[in-house]
Design a protein around this motif. Structure first.
Motif, mmCIF file in Angstrom:
data_model
loop_
_atom_site.group_PDB
_atom_site.id
_atom_site.type_symbol
_atom_site.label_atom_id
_atom_site.label_comp_id
_atom_site.label_asym_id
_atom_site.label_seq_id
_atom_site.Cartn_x
_atom_site.Cartn_y
_atom_site.Cartn_z
ATOM 1 N N GLU A 58 0.836 -1.286 0.119
ATOM 2 C CA GLU A 58 -0.011 0.030 -0.067
ATOM 3 C C GLU A 58 0.839 1.197 -0.043
ATOM 4 O O GLU A 58 0.478 2.438 -0.506
ATOM 5 C CB GLU A 58 -1.012 -0.156 1.065
ATOM 6 N N GLU A 88 -4.924 4.621 2.474
ATOM 7 C CA GLU A 88 -3.864 3.625 2.312
ATOM 8 C C GLU A 88 -2.745 3.654 3.210
ATOM 9 O O GLU A 88 -2.354 2.622 3.754
ATOM 10 C CB GLU A 88 -3.271 3.589 0.910
ATOM 11 N N HIS A 91 -4.361 1.964 6.321
ATOM 12 C CA HIS A 91 -4.388 0.476 6.087
ATOM 13 C C HIS A 91 -3.045 -0.071 6.239
ATOM 14 O O HIS A 91 -2.777 -0.962 7.037
ATOM 15 C CB HIS A 91 -4.815 0.350 4.636
ATOM 16 N N HIS A 186 -11.165 -2.144 6.269
ATOM 17 C CA HIS A 186 -10.362 -1.919 5.155
ATOM 18 C C HIS A 186 -11.051 -2.269 4.026
ATOM 19 O O HIS A 186 -11.006 -1.636 2.697
ATOM 20 C CB HIS A 186 -9.077 -2.840 5.502
ATOM 21 N N GLU A 190 -11.683 0.034 0.691
ATOM 22 C CA GLU A 190 -11.177 -0.522 -0.621
ATOM 23 C C GLU A 190 -12.088 -0.332 -1.893
ATOM 24 O O GLU A 190 -12.145 0.316 -2.995
ATOM 25 C CB GLU A 190 -10.835 -1.812 -0.914
ATOM 26 N N HIS A 193 -12.708 3.607 -2.773
ATOM 27 C CA HIS A 193 -11.846 4.322 -3.457
ATOM 28 C C HIS A 193 -11.364 3.459 -4.762
ATOM 29 O O HIS A 193 -10.413 3.787 -5.338
ATOM 30 C CB HIS A 193 -10.583 4.866 -2.762
HETATM 31 FE FE LIG Z 1 -5.890 -0.440 1.324
#
Ligand SMILES: [Fe+2]
Ligand SMILES: [Fe+2]
Length: 309
Positions: A58, A88, A91, A186, A190, A193
């Motif tokens: 990421e 990200e 994450h 998470h 995802e 985005h």
């Molecule tokens: Fe991610």
């Protein structure tokens, strides 16, 4: 493009570019056991191998979109890139927390793997900065390829993200609720985005042949890394006392697929690859922002982050 009937409160959900914001979540791994899917060490370590890849992966996604930003004129997409970077970052940091505070605690240190990957990432950043200065055309060519690869991976993270939100196999198996929330939060982001990297790739002039080629390379490398990582974790897991053979691993993996601990990986890579490779594909045509937002409204970590903010 606004999805018909998809509403979040009074604001219609824009499937192409939903609002992307950073949620500064935090997780406590004190109560989480190493085998957080009870009785399923193969599925647990398959997902843990994915967590190892995500910590550096990421950060690579972030480098790629930041490198691309000077070539993105559209103000709205530029704002989406900033939201993407924020998400990200959190994450990557959250999965690093699992490695540092759970796996290392229970005798499975992974620092040698992540340190090596981070060193490669630093080398990549230096090489790209040099290329941007000395050969801008080659820089853009390489960046387009990398963005194509990231866009393919983002397709998989969105699809698997929605799978883990909707699938109750892990709940039925008694999987650790904090880990489930980590992956569902998470996964939801995802889905939120999922269009950003694809749109950046397109803004940089990325076309179909390169999309297909970069997908093939990304999928092959990702599959290989997941298999290698799973075997490495199983072999080094001090709580596993039987020899880790291919047959044993395959049997346990198949049982976990049947029970809904993990998706059937090969089938998913292939089926979703065919979707991603449709010439008219756009990420807004897959997954549902509404499902993602609905989870984020009830995610314990996202709610705590909203409360703290
Ligand atoms: Fe991610
Ligand atoms: Fe992502």
């Amino acid at each position: 493009m606004v999805a018909a009937g998809a509403e979040s409160g009074t604001v219609p959900v824009d499937e192409r570019h939903p609002q992307i914001r950073t949620r500064r979540v935090a997780f406590d791994w004190e109560e989480t056991p190493l085998h957080w899917i009870p009785g399923a060490p193969v599925a647990t370590h398959l997902v843990n191998a994915f967590q190892i890849l995500l910590t550096t992966g990421e950060k690579w996604f972030i480098q790629c979109v930041r490198d691309a930003l000077p070539y993105v004129a559209d103000e709205r997409l530029r704002a989406e890139v900033k939201g993407f970077v924020g998400q990200e970052m959190v994450h990557s940091r959250s999965h690093q927390g699992v490695l540092d505070r759970l796996l290392a605690r229970d005798g499975l240190p992974t620092a040698h793997l992540t340190d090596a990957a981070h060193a490669k990432l630093a080398e990549r950043a230096t090489a790209m900065a040099e290329l941007a200065r000395t050969d801008p055309r080659r820089f853009r060519r390489r960046l387009r390829f990398e963005l194509g690869a990231v866009s393919a991976i983002e397709h998989y993270t969105a699809v698997v993200g929605q799978w883990i939100i909707e699938n109750d196999g892990l709940d039925r198996a008694g999987a650790d609720p904090t880990m489930l929330d980590l992956f569902r939060w998470h996964g939801a982001e995802e889905v939120e985005h999922r269009s950003v990297v694809f749109d950046v790739y397109t803004a940089l002039g990325g076309g179909y042949p390169l999309r297909a080629a970069s997908w093939a390379v990304a999928t092959a490398l990702l599959s290989l890394a997941l298999v290698q990582g799973t075997f490495e974790l199983l072999r080094r897991d001090p709580s596993i006392t039987v020899p880790v053979t291919f047959r044993r691993v395959r049997r346990s993996y198949r049982a976990s697929v049947r029970k809904g601990h993990v998706p059937a990986m090969a089938t998913m890579f292939l089926r979703e690859g065919l979707t991603y490779l449709r010439p008219g594909h756009h990420p807004s045509k897959v997954c549902s922002t509404e499902i993602a937002l609905e989870y984020l409204r009830r995610s314990p970590a996202a709610r705590a982050a909203a409360g703290a903010a």
